[in-house]
Design a protein around this motif. Structure first.
Motif, PDB file in Angstrom:
ATOM      1  N   ALA A  27       0.468  -1.037  -0.242  1.00 12.59           N
ATOM      2  CA  ALA A  27      -0.140  -0.376  -0.290  1.00 12.59           C
ATOM      3  C   ALA A  27       0.942   0.680  -0.160  1.00 12.59           C
ATOM      4  O   ALA A  27       0.296   2.643  -0.171  1.00 12.59           O
ATOM      5  CB  ALA A  27      -0.770  -0.313   1.306  1.00 12.59           C
ATOM      6  N   ASP A  30       0.234   4.318  -2.798  1.00 15.38           N
ATOM      7  CA  ASP A  30      -0.283   4.445  -3.120  1.00 15.38           C
ATOM      8  C   ASP A  30      -0.678   5.765  -2.316  1.00 15.38           C
ATOM      9  O   ASP A  30      -1.320   6.741  -2.624  1.00 15.38           O
ATOM     10  CB  ASP A  30      -1.902   3.708  -3.941  1.00 15.38           C
ATOM     11  CG  ASP A  30      -1.602   2.900  -4.777  1.00 15.38           C
ATOM     12  OD1 ASP A  30      -1.164   3.579  -5.619  1.00 15.38           O
ATOM     13  OD2 ASP A  30      -2.568   1.728  -4.700  1.00 15.38           O
ATOM     14  N   GLN A  78      -9.800   2.073  -1.784  1.00 12.62           N
ATOM     15  CA  GLN A  78     -10.039   0.848  -2.985  1.00 12.62           C
ATOM     16  C   GLN A  78     -10.642   0.707  -4.240  1.00 12.62           C
ATOM     17  O   GLN A  78     -11.591   0.288  -4.262  1.00 12.62           O
ATOM     18  CB  GLN A  78      -9.358  -0.348  -2.129  1.00 12.62           C
ATOM     19  CG  GLN A  78      -8.389  -1.019  -3.521  1.00 12.62           C
ATOM     20  CD  GLN A  78      -8.384  -2.334  -3.114  1.00 12.62           C
ATOM     21  OE1 GLN A  78      -8.156  -2.748  -2.146  1.00 12.62           O
ATOM     22  NE2 GLN A  78      -7.118  -3.455  -3.768  1.00 12.62           N
ATOM     23  N   ASP A  81      -6.575  -1.416  -8.183  1.00 14.19           N
ATOM     24  CA  ASP A  81      -5.626  -1.943  -7.442  1.00 14.19           C
ATOM     25  C   ASP A  81      -5.197  -1.444  -6.880  1.00 14.19           C
ATOM     26  O   ASP A  81      -4.286  -0.773  -6.505  1.00 14.19           O
ATOM     27  CB  ASP A  81      -5.001  -3.054  -7.983  1.00 14.19           C
ATOM     28  CG  ASP A  81      -4.115  -1.926  -9.996  1.00 14.19           C
ATOM     29  OD1 ASP A  81      -4.262  -0.678  -9.914  1.00 14.19           O
ATOM     30  OD2 ASP A  81      -2.986  -2.557 -10.148  1.00 14.19           O
ATOM     31  N   ARG A  82      -5.901   0.627  -7.155  1.00 11.06           N
ATOM     32  CA  ARG A  82      -5.424   1.082  -6.076  1.00 11.06           C
ATOM     33  C   ARG A  82      -6.006   1.780  -4.802  1.00 11.06           C
ATOM     34  O   ARG A  82      -7.364   1.661  -4.972  1.00 11.06           O
ATOM     35  CB  ARG A  82      -5.129   2.917  -7.008  1.00 11.06           C
ATOM     36  CG  ARG A  82      -4.612   2.265  -8.387  1.00 11.06           C
ATOM     37  CD  ARG A  82      -3.241   2.944  -8.488  1.00 11.06           C
ATOM     38  NE  ARG A  82      -2.404   2.481  -9.682  1.00 11.06           N
ATOM     39  CZ  ARG A  82      -1.210   2.854  -9.434  1.00 11.06           C
ATOM     40  NH1 ARG A  82      -0.344   3.496  -8.719  1.00 11.06           N
ATOM     41  NH2 ARG A  82      -0.505   3.080 -10.404  1.00 11.06           N
ATOM     42  N   LEU A  83      -5.517   2.464  -4.044  1.00  9.07           N
ATOM     43  CA  LEU A  83      -5.636   2.634  -2.586  1.00  9.07           C
ATOM     44  C   LEU A  83      -6.572   4.789  -3.544  1.00  9.07           C
ATOM     45  O   LEU A  83      -5.280   5.110  -3.827  1.00  9.07           O
ATOM     46  CB  LEU A  83      -5.221   3.344  -1.429  1.00  9.07           C
ATOM     47  CG  LEU A  83      -4.835   1.659  -1.270  1.00  9.07           C
ATOM     48  CD1 LEU A  83      -3.663   1.636   0.032  1.00  9.07           C
ATOM     49  CD2 LEU A  83      -5.671   0.927  -1.020  1.00  9.07           C
TER      50      LEU A  83
END
Length: 185
Positions: A27, A30, A78, A81-83
């Motif tokens: 994580a 991000d 989320q 696949d990105r925060l």
């Protein structure tokens, strides 16, 4: 346009979930980007603009250490696949304060704002607080900010204001507003 920007404007379902200790390394990139975006877009979250990547990295490493010690909880938004959002809760560790916790560092990436993600992050945080016996939430936020309006809409009550509390990311002294919310089942 960067890869992150092109992703951020896409439409994806967004999941709100706790961040666990074993996810922190994955994580980190991000979260660094999220913090830098917040500061560079004027959020008064303890840093000056422009925020260096190394400073953001060290901040998150310190937060992760606190998470691993059980001193903090983190929720993330989320998308794919990105925060794209995060919020933290620091439960009071003092014997006389085990009923309260401090809300910290609520931010949503600038391309994902106005989609209800901050509200959903706060709802997840409040649910956890109730489940863990925390009936009082406290926070401070820059007076007059969009965040202040959000907290008011979520039922937080203004306790007071402190003039010239912190420098905004551009270096201007700004007041802060202190809020609380009593939770009930």
């Amino acid at each position: 346009m960067t890869t992150h920007e092109s992703f951020a404007t896409a439409t994806f379902p967004v999941d709100i979930r706790p961040l666990t200790g074993d996810e922190t390394n994955a994580a980190l990139p991000d979260l660094i980007g999220l913090l830098r975006d917040a500061v560079d877009n004027g959020a008064s979250v303890g840093f000056m603009a422009p925020l260096a990547e190394s400073t953001a990295r060290q901040y998150w490493l310190d937060v992760f250490a606190s998470l691993s010690r059980g001193e903090r909880e983190i929720w993330v938004a989320q998308a794919g696949d990105r925060l794209v959002g995060a919020v933290q809760l620091e439960p009071c560790g003092k014997a006389n304060g085990r009923h309260r916790a401090e809300v910290q560092k609520l931010f949503v990436h600038s391309h994902w704002r106005r989609k209800g993600l901050a509200r959903r992050l706060m709802q997840a945080l409040e649910q956890w607080a109730l489940e863990h016996g925390r009936s009082l939430l406290v926070l401070d936020t820059e007076t007059g900010s969009a965040a202040e309006q959000l907290y008011q809409s979520l039922g937080f009550a203004l306790s007071g204001q402190i003039p010239d509390f912190a420098l905004s990311p551009d270096g201007t002294l700004r007041p802060t507003s202190v809020y609380y919310r009593q939770l009930s089942r």
